[in-house]
Write a protein that holds these residues in place. Sequence first.
Motif, mmCIF file in Angstrom:
data_model
loop_
_atom_site.group_PDB
_atom_site.id
_atom_site.type_symbol
_atom_site.label_atom_id
_atom_site.label_comp_id
_atom_site.label_asym_id
_atom_site.label_seq_id
_atom_site.Cartn_x
_atom_site.Cartn_y
_atom_site.Cartn_z
ATOM 1 N N PRO A 297 0.816 -1.212 0.000
ATOM 2 C CA PRO A 297 0.000 0.000 0.000
ATOM 3 C C PRO A 297 0.855 1.270 0.000
ATOM 4 C CG PRO A 297 -0.905 -1.593 1.558
ATOM 5 C CD PRO A 297 0.391 -2.162 1.062
ATOM 6 N N LYS A 298 1.959 1.232 0.761
ATOM 7 C CA LYS A 298 2.817 2.428 0.831
ATOM 8 C C LYS A 298 3.425 2.730 -0.547
ATOM 9 C CE LYS A 298 5.428 1.030 4.362
ATOM 10 N NZ LYS A 298 6.358 1.044 5.521
ATOM 11 N N PHE B 55 0.595 3.958 -2.918
ATOM 12 C CA PHE B 55 0.202 5.326 -2.557
ATOM 13 C C PHE B 55 1.278 6.317 -3.004
ATOM 14 C CE2 PHE B 55 -2.307 8.312 -0.206
ATOM 15 C CZ PHE B 55 -1.409 9.256 0.252
ATOM 16 N N ARG C 95 6.884 5.672 3.736
ATOM 17 C CA ARG C 95 6.107 6.271 4.822
ATOM 18 C C ARG C 95 4.719 5.653 4.947
ATOM 19 N NH1 ARG C 95 8.612 10.127 8.156
ATOM 20 N NH2 ARG C 95 10.490 10.780 7.076
ATOM 21 N N ASN C 96 4.365 5.277 6.160
ATOM 22 C CA ASN C 96 3.009 4.808 6.425
ATOM 23 C C ASN C 96 2.173 6.046 6.757
ATOM 24 O OD1 ASN C 96 0.864 3.076 6.889
ATOM 25 N ND2 ASN C 96 1.456 2.613 8.996
ATOM 26 N N VAL C 97 1.787 6.757 5.717
ATOM 27 C CA VAL C 97 1.197 8.083 5.865
ATOM 28 C C VAL C 97 -0.118 8.023 6.657
ATOM 29 C CG1 VAL C 97 0.646 10.204 4.581
ATOM 30 C CG2 VAL C 97 2.024 8.450 3.510
ATOM 31 N N ALA C 98 -0.291 8.972 7.555
ATOM 32 C CA ALA C 98 -1.523 8.990 8.348
ATOM 33 C C ALA C 98 -2.563 9.925 7.712
ATOM 34 C CB ALA C 98 -1.228 9.425 9.778
ATOM 35 N N LEU C 99 -3.792 9.730 8.161
ATOM 36 C CA LEU C 99 -4.965 10.358 7.566
ATOM 37 C C LEU C 99 -4.817 11.867 7.359
ATOM 38 C CD1 LEU C 99 -7.917 9.919 6.684
ATOM 39 C CD2 LEU C 99 -8.590 10.203 9.087
ATOM 40 N N GLU C 100 -4.370 12.570 8.356
ATOM 41 C CA GLU C 100 -4.327 14.040 8.257
ATOM 42 C C GLU C 100 -3.332 14.489 7.193
ATOM 43 O OE1 GLU C 100 -3.817 15.099 12.371
ATOM 44 O OE2 GLU C 100 -5.986 15.090 12.744
ATOM 45 N N ILE D 4 -2.531 12.595 4.596
ATOM 46 C CA ILE D 4 -3.145 12.154 3.342
ATOM 47 C C ILE D 4 -4.067 13.258 2.821
ATOM 48 C CG2 ILE D 4 -4.862 10.558 2.387
ATOM 49 C CD1 ILE D 4 -3.643 8.380 4.255
ATOM 50 N N VAL D 5 -4.873 13.818 3.732
ATOM 51 C CA VAL D 5 -5.818 14.870 3.337
ATOM 52 C C VAL D 5 -5.051 16.130 2.884
ATOM 53 C CG1 VAL D 5 -7.625 16.426 4.221
ATOM 54 C CG2 VAL D 5 -7.684 13.983 4.774
ATOM 55 N N THR E 208 -9.615 13.277 -1.606
ATOM 56 C CA THR E 208 -8.789 12.320 -0.867
ATOM 57 C C THR E 208 -8.896 10.927 -1.469
ATOM 58 O OG1 THR E 208 -9.156 13.630 1.142
ATOM 59 C CG2 THR E 208 -8.319 11.389 1.425
ATOM 60 N N PHE F 225 -6.318 6.945 -3.880
ATOM 61 C CA PHE F 225 -6.347 5.501 -3.616
ATOM 62 C C PHE F 225 -6.813 4.682 -4.819
ATOM 63 C CE2 PHE F 225 -5.224 5.590 0.757
ATOM 64 C CZ PHE F 225 -5.628 6.836 1.196
ATOM 65 N N LEU G 65 -5.076 1.445 -5.276
ATOM 66 C CA LEU G 65 -5.050 0.481 -4.172
ATOM 67 C C LEU G 65 -6.262 -0.431 -4.211
ATOM 68 C CD1 LEU G 65 -3.187 2.956 -3.009
ATOM 69 C CD2 LEU G 65 -3.527 1.757 -0.856
ATOM 70 N N ASN H 108 -5.662 9.129 14.251
ATOM 71 C CA ASN H 108 -5.137 9.580 12.957
ATOM 72 C C ASN H 108 -4.612 8.339 12.235
ATOM 73 O OD1 ASN H 108 -4.292 11.255 10.897
ATOM 74 N ND2 ASN H 108 -2.372 11.843 11.904
ATOM 75 N N VAL H 109 -5.538 7.579 11.681
ATOM 76 C CA VAL H 109 -5.247 6.244 11.157
ATOM 77 C C VAL H 109 -4.213 6.300 10.034
ATOM 78 C CG1 VAL H 109 -6.359 4.091 10.390
ATOM 79 C CG2 VAL H 109 -7.702 5.823 11.536
#
Lengths: 73, 73
Positions: free
Chosen positions: A6-7, A10, A47-52, A54-55, A65, A69, A72, B48-49
């Motif tokens: 996924p990383k 993305f 990087r295992n990017v986090a939601l904030e 990502i936005v 947003t 994906f 994916l 913050n997933v």
Amino acid sequence: MPKASPKSLFGKAVRALREERGYSQEDLAERAGLHRNYVGGVERGERNVALENIVKLAGALSVRTRDLFDSLP
Amino acid sequence: MPKASPKSLFGKAVRALREERGYSQEDLAERAGLHRNYVGGVERGERNVALENIVKLAGALSVRTRDLFDSLP
């Protein structure tokens, strides 16, 4: 051929959208309010990017947003 | 009316999809390989997933990762 993570998927999506817009990593980082090195790590799939964040990236790339994906599962 | 945060919007999306499938938080956590308390925190908009857990949740809910972001900008 190992399944792309996924990383990695993305990161490739962010890079493709960035390049489509003719932005450097520095441009994108500045627009997103993130550090340039962080954006580089995201694009390399490190990087295992986090939601904030990502936005923030989606906003900086002027996409929804969910559009980050598309590649994916 | 304050703008809903990405964490809150994401959490509501996970909860709606979970309830649609008649899963408890425990069911979803088990399917996703996550802790039940973590899933509860995600749904309450407290987490913050990060990407890898986002993909796990999508898989556990049998949706594409992008579908978890329908309600986000």
